[in-house]
Write an enzyme that holds these catalytic residues in place. Structure first.
Site, PDB file in Angstrom:
ATOM      1  N   LYS A 198       0.938  -1.113   0.023  1.00  0.00           N
ATOM      2  CA  LYS A 198       0.043   0.078   0.135  1.00  0.00           C
ATOM      3  C   LYS A 198       0.707   1.259   0.101  1.00  0.00           C
ATOM      4  O   LYS A 198       0.760   2.322  -0.912  1.00  0.00           O
ATOM      5  CB  LYS A 198      -0.964   0.122   1.378  1.00  0.00           C
ATOM      6  CG  LYS A 198      -1.632   1.252   1.629  1.00  0.00           C
ATOM      7  CD  LYS A 198      -2.482   1.300   2.714  1.00  0.00           C
ATOM      8  CE  LYS A 198      -1.714   1.411   3.928  1.00  0.00           C
ATOM      9  NZ  LYS A 198      -1.390   2.748   4.341  1.00  0.00           N
ATOM     10  N   ASN A 199       1.916   1.156   0.930  1.00  0.00           N
ATOM     11  CA  ASN A 199       2.422   2.567   1.104  1.00  0.00           C
ATOM     12  C   ASN A 199       3.699   2.716   0.120  1.00  0.00           C
ATOM     13  O   ASN A 199       4.346   3.695  -0.124  1.00  0.00           O
ATOM     14  CB  ASN A 199       3.167   2.421   2.421  1.00  0.00           C
ATOM     15  CG  ASN A 199       2.382   2.611   3.432  1.00  0.00           C
ATOM     16  OD1 ASN A 199       1.069   2.787   3.207  1.00  0.00           O
ATOM     17  ND2 ASN A 199       2.763   2.550   4.888  1.00  0.00           N
ATOM     18  N   ARG A 225      -8.657  -0.693   4.555  1.00  0.00           N
ATOM     19  CA  ARG A 225      -8.054   0.276   3.775  1.00  0.00           C
ATOM     20  C   ARG A 225      -6.571  -0.186   3.563  1.00  0.00           C
ATOM     21  O   ARG A 225      -5.791   0.425   2.387  1.00  0.00           O
ATOM     22  CB  ARG A 225      -7.553   1.580   4.873  1.00  0.00           C
ATOM     23  CG  ARG A 225      -8.792   2.453   4.716  1.00  0.00           C
ATOM     24  CD  ARG A 225      -8.481   3.763   5.674  1.00  0.00           C
ATOM     25  NE  ARG A 225      -7.570   4.559   5.113  1.00  0.00           N
ATOM     26  CZ  ARG A 225      -7.046   5.463   5.670  1.00  0.00           C
ATOM     27  NH1 ARG A 225      -7.381   6.009   6.633  1.00  0.00           N
ATOM     28  NH2 ARG A 225      -6.003   6.203   5.099  1.00  0.00           N
ATOM     29  N   ASP A 228       4.465   1.090  12.040  1.00  0.00           N
ATOM     30  CA  ASP A 228       3.330   0.321  11.706  1.00  0.00           C
ATOM     31  C   ASP A 228       3.370  -0.954  12.328  1.00  0.00           C
ATOM     32  O   ASP A 228       2.101  -1.715  12.369  1.00  0.00           O
ATOM     33  CB  ASP A 228       3.142   0.241  10.247  1.00  0.00           C
ATOM     34  CG  ASP A 228       3.071   1.599   9.573  1.00  0.00           C
ATOM     35  OD1 ASP A 228       3.409   1.975   8.402  1.00  0.00           O
ATOM     36  OD2 ASP A 228       2.820   2.628  10.406  1.00  0.00           O
ATOM     37  N   CYS A 259      -4.941  12.946  12.736  1.00  0.00           N
ATOM     38  CA  CYS A 259      -5.967  11.714  12.706  1.00  0.00           C
ATOM     39  C   CYS A 259      -5.530  11.070  14.030  1.00  0.00           C
ATOM     40  O   CYS A 259      -4.895  11.651  14.973  1.00  0.00           O
ATOM     41  CB  CYS A 259      -5.532  10.876  11.373  1.00  0.00           C
ATOM     42  SG  CYS A 259      -3.674  10.268  11.758  1.00  0.00           S
ATOM     43  N   ARG A 295      -0.065  14.914  12.291  1.00  0.00           N
ATOM     44  CA  ARG A 295       0.565  14.788  10.951  1.00  0.00           C
ATOM     45  C   ARG A 295       0.708  16.067  10.310  1.00  0.00           C
ATOM     46  O   ARG A 295       0.066  16.408   9.341  1.00  0.00           O
ATOM     47  CB  ARG A 295      -0.743  13.941  10.129  1.00  0.00           C
ATOM     48  CG  ARG A 295      -1.126  12.829  10.900  1.00  0.00           C
ATOM     49  CD  ARG A 295      -0.201  11.659  11.171  1.00  0.00           C
ATOM     50  NE  ARG A 295       0.457  11.029   9.770  1.00  0.00           N
ATOM     51  CZ  ARG A 295      -0.218   9.938   9.452  1.00  0.00           C
ATOM     52  NH1 ARG A 295      -1.445   9.402   9.899  1.00  0.00           N
ATOM     53  NH2 ARG A 295       0.231   9.475   8.255  1.00  0.00           N
TER      54      ARG A 295
HETATM   55  C1  EPZ Z   1       4.058   6.999   6.129  1.00  0.00           C
HETATM   56  O1  EPZ Z   1       3.205   8.206   6.637  1.00  0.00           O
HETATM   57  C2  EPZ Z   1       3.282   6.030   6.131  1.00  0.00           C
HETATM   58  N1  EPZ Z   1       2.135   6.098   5.179  1.00  0.00           N
HETATM   59  C3  EPZ Z   1       2.787   5.405   7.363  1.00  0.00           C
HETATM   60  O2  EPZ Z   1       1.955   4.199   7.365  1.00  0.00           O
HETATM   61  C4  EPZ Z   1       3.853   5.136   8.276  1.00  0.00           C
HETATM   62  O3  EPZ Z   1       3.633   5.038   9.374  1.00  0.00           O
HETATM   63  C5  EPZ Z   1       4.919   6.563   8.268  1.00  0.00           C
HETATM   64  O4  EPZ Z   1       4.980   6.806   6.922  1.00  0.00           O
HETATM   65  C6  EPZ Z   1       6.051   6.165   9.046  1.00  0.00           C
HETATM   66  O5  EPZ Z   1       6.648   5.107   8.749  1.00  0.00           O
HETATM   67  C7  EPZ Z   1       2.212   6.015   3.851  1.00  0.00           C
HETATM   68  O6  EPZ Z   1       3.258   5.645   3.541  1.00  0.00           O
HETATM   69  C8  EPZ Z   1       0.878   6.355   3.143  1.00  0.00           C
HETATM   70  P1  EPZ Z   1       6.064  10.485   8.101  1.00  0.00           P
HETATM   71  P2  EPZ Z   1       3.888   9.615   6.593  1.00  0.00           P
HETATM   72  O7  EPZ Z   1       5.896  11.872   7.423  1.00  0.00           O
HETATM   73  O8  EPZ Z   1       4.581   9.761   5.452  1.00  0.00           O
HETATM   74  C9  EPZ Z   1       6.340  13.793  11.276  1.00  0.00           C
HETATM   75  C10 EPZ Z   1       0.065   2.953   7.658  1.00  0.00           C
HETATM   76  O9  EPZ Z   1      -0.448   2.336   8.893  1.00  0.00           O
HETATM   77  N2  EPZ Z   1       6.186  14.833  10.385  1.00  0.00           N
HETATM   78  O10 EPZ Z   1       7.202   9.656   8.046  1.00  0.00           O
HETATM   79  O11 EPZ Z   1       2.769  10.468   6.966  1.00  0.00           O
HETATM   80  C11 EPZ Z   1       4.847  13.164  11.784  1.00  0.00           C
HETATM   81  O12 EPZ Z   1       4.061  13.871  12.466  1.00  0.00           O
HETATM   82  C12 EPZ Z   1       0.508   4.364   7.821  1.00  0.00           C
HETATM   83  O13 EPZ Z   1       0.278   2.340   6.666  1.00  0.00           O
HETATM   84  C13 EPZ Z   1       6.441  16.022  10.593  1.00  0.00           C
HETATM   85  O14 EPZ Z   1       6.634  16.254  11.982  1.00  0.00           O
HETATM   86  O15 EPZ Z   1       4.855   9.463   7.820  1.00  0.00           O
HETATM   87  C14 EPZ Z   1       5.404  11.879  12.265  1.00  0.00           C
HETATM   88  O16 EPZ Z   1       5.128  12.051  13.797  1.00  0.00           O
HETATM   89  C15 EPZ Z   1       0.233   5.194   9.212  1.00  0.00           C
HETATM   90  N3  EPZ Z   1       6.499  17.040   9.726  1.00  0.00           N
HETATM   91  C16 EPZ Z   1       6.590  11.691  11.670  1.00  0.00           C
HETATM   92  O17 EPZ Z   1       7.219  12.586  11.108  1.00  0.00           O
HETATM   93  C17 EPZ Z   1       6.179  16.838   8.470  1.00  0.00           C
HETATM   94  O18 EPZ Z   1       6.328  17.646   7.906  1.00  0.00           O
HETATM   95  C18 EPZ Z   1       6.676  10.193  10.562  1.00  0.00           C
HETATM   96  O19 EPZ Z   1       5.737  11.000   9.742  1.00  0.00           O
HETATM   97  C19 EPZ Z   1       5.982  15.386   8.096  1.00  0.00           C
HETATM   98  C20 EPZ Z   1       6.087  14.450   9.068  1.00  0.00           C
END
Ligand code: EPZ
Length: 421
Positions: free
Chosen positions: A22-23, A400, A308, A118, A123
């Site tokens: 998915k990701n 999902r 995850d 969420c 996020r």
């Molecule tokens: C991706 O989300 C995945 N989703 C998530 O999987 C996964 O948990 C996550 O990466 C971490 O591995 C998809 O790929 C669609 P991040 P993403 O930006 O890109 C902070 C699932 O269950 N952050 O790496 O949203 C954020 O708040 C989902 O399949 C900032 O602070 O994750 C979080 O604490 C859930 N500022 C951390 O980084 C930003 O601009 C990780 O977020 C962006 C992120």
């Protein structure tokens, strides 16, 4: 609303095949917006999030043909003229944000009405916006949370990510692919899904080096051309079925998975006393009653333990003798599943980002909710070993991200049924 009904299922046995990631497929679908020629994707999982992303790129003007029997998608992005992501689709899926980089690069503008946080955290997106500004885009965020970006032509830049955000890395790499000049992205995310996205972009003619390391170099090109791509297997789905085998003390063969993508899970399951064998057919996970012991996990960006799989692993830890500690460092609020597991009799206490699990108590069936995609998987795993019936609500979260979840679990001997409320 649909629910899942589960009963104590005894040791799972047999084999399961892992679907496409998915990701990985979500950013790869977004990447087709960068291209003006038809592309074809294979091993695309039949998931609601994939439906949403397909509808999103269609709303921009792309033609999308899904072949669900063959799990393939043909996209013709040549007709894309739009640059506004429909609010109703973005509200359904935060990952819609990754169309912003491709839209800025292809159309010179993008409007993304972003939802708030969420269940697992706020996020924020400031790292995405920092990257776009560094590449020369004008960015505005309205008080309603609508993100607007405009640029004549993106220009390569040196960008440092304060946190190795997966989504920010994907968005910036895609935007930089068509920028003028070279971009160097430091402290980039290293997840396998980033590597798969960059492999797809390079097949389309992008010039990206370093994917999978913390420094990615992107030399902008004029345009991208047609490409075909087979999406990598879903490492989080694979880890979930490994944990299903372990929590039920079963023996399961998991086909079509890449062991290298789940090294932390293999290491931690072995620490718990499970047996893991890599064979030509796939990975075999075997666990015997009474042999499993506690361990500690700490989630980190890849190659660390994946956030995850924190909640499904916690479900396992509630069933093994001894005390375990779980530390969640990636998301600020990813313990929503604790309340649900405690309804089933688990002994868990949370302080700040650390959860202490006193394992060994017999779990009992209860009415619980899937508070997010992976928390849903966690309560299902617990329901497989709890005495009595477990009823899981809000299962749209699970649907999902896990293709044919009920069928695959039932195929391993799980007593699981999907019912409409
Ligand atoms: C991706 O989300 C995945 N989703 C998530 O999987 C996964 O948990 C996550 O990466 C971490 O591995 C998809 O790929 C669609 P991040 P993403 O930006 O890109 C902070 C699932 O269950 N952050 O790496 O949203 C954020 O708040 C989902 O399949 C900032 O602070 O994750 C979080 O604490 C859930 N500022 C951390 O980084 C930003 O601009 C990780 O977020 C962006 C992120």
């Amino acid at each position: 609303m649909a629910k899942l009904l589960l009963q104590k299922s005894g040791p799972l046995h047999g084999e399961v095949s892992i679907s496409g990631s998915k990701n990985a497929v979500l950013p790869i679908l977004a990447a087709t917006v960068l291209c003006s020629e038809p592309c074809e994707l294979f091993d695309v999982p039949g998931l609601k999030d994939v439906d949403i992303m397909c509808r999103l790129i269609e709303s921009l003007g792309a033609k999308v043909e899904r072949n669900r029997e063959e799990n393939s998608v043909a996209i013709d992005p040549s007709g894309i003229t739009g640059h506004v992501a429909p609010e109703e689709l973005v509200k359904m899926m935060r990952a819609s944000m990754v169309v912003m980089g491709p839209l800025l690069a292809r159309m010179g503008k993008a409007v993304i009405p972003l939802p708030g946080g969420c269940a697992i955290g706020d996020r924020p997106i400031e790292l995405h916006l920092k990257g776009f500004k560094a590449l020369g885009a004008e960015i505005d965020v309205s008080k309603e949370g609508v993100v607007t970006g405009e640029c004549e032509k993106l220009r390569g830049a040196n960008i440092y990510l304060d946190f190795p955000s997966v989504g920010a890395t994907e968005n910036i790499v895609m935007a930089a692919s068509l920028a003028e000049g070279t971009t160097v992205l430091e402290n980039a995310a290293q997840e396998p899904e980033i590597v798969d996205l960059c492999n797809f972009l390079n097949k389309m003619g992008a010039r990206i080096k370093g994917a999978g390391t913390d420094t990615i170099k992107i030399e902008g090109v004029e345009k991208l051309h047609s490409a075909k791509h087979v999406v990598i297997p879903d490492r989080i789905e694979a880890g979930t079925y490994m944990l299903a085998a372990a929590i039920t003390r079963g023996v399961v063969l998991i086909r079509n998975m890449l062991p290298d993508h789940v090294k932390p899970i293999i290491a931690k399951l072995r620490e718990c006393g499970a047996e893991i064998y890599q064979t030509d057919e796939g990975v075999i996970v075997k666990a015997d009653e009474g042999t499993l012991r506690s361990t500690d996990i700490k989630t980190l960006p890849y190659p660390g333990f994946p956030t995850d799989l924190q909640s499904p692993f916690m479900a396992l830890l509630t069933t093994v003798e001894g005390q375990s500690a779980v530390i969640e460092t990636v998301f600020e609020n990813r313990y929503m599943h604790v309340k649900e597991l405690k309804k089933m009799g688990a002994d868990i206490s949370v302080k700040d980002r650390c959860a202490i699990i006193r394992g060994g108590a017999k779990l009992k069936g209860a009415k619980v909710a899937a508070t997010d995609l992976r928390a849903g998987a966690a309560v299902v795993l617990a329901g497989l070993v709890a005495e009595g019936v477990t009823e899981v609500s809000q299962i749209y979260h699970i649907e999902r991200g896990y293709e044919d979840f009920v069928e695959k679990m039932a195929g391993l001997g799980a007593i699981i049924k999907r019912v409409e409320d």
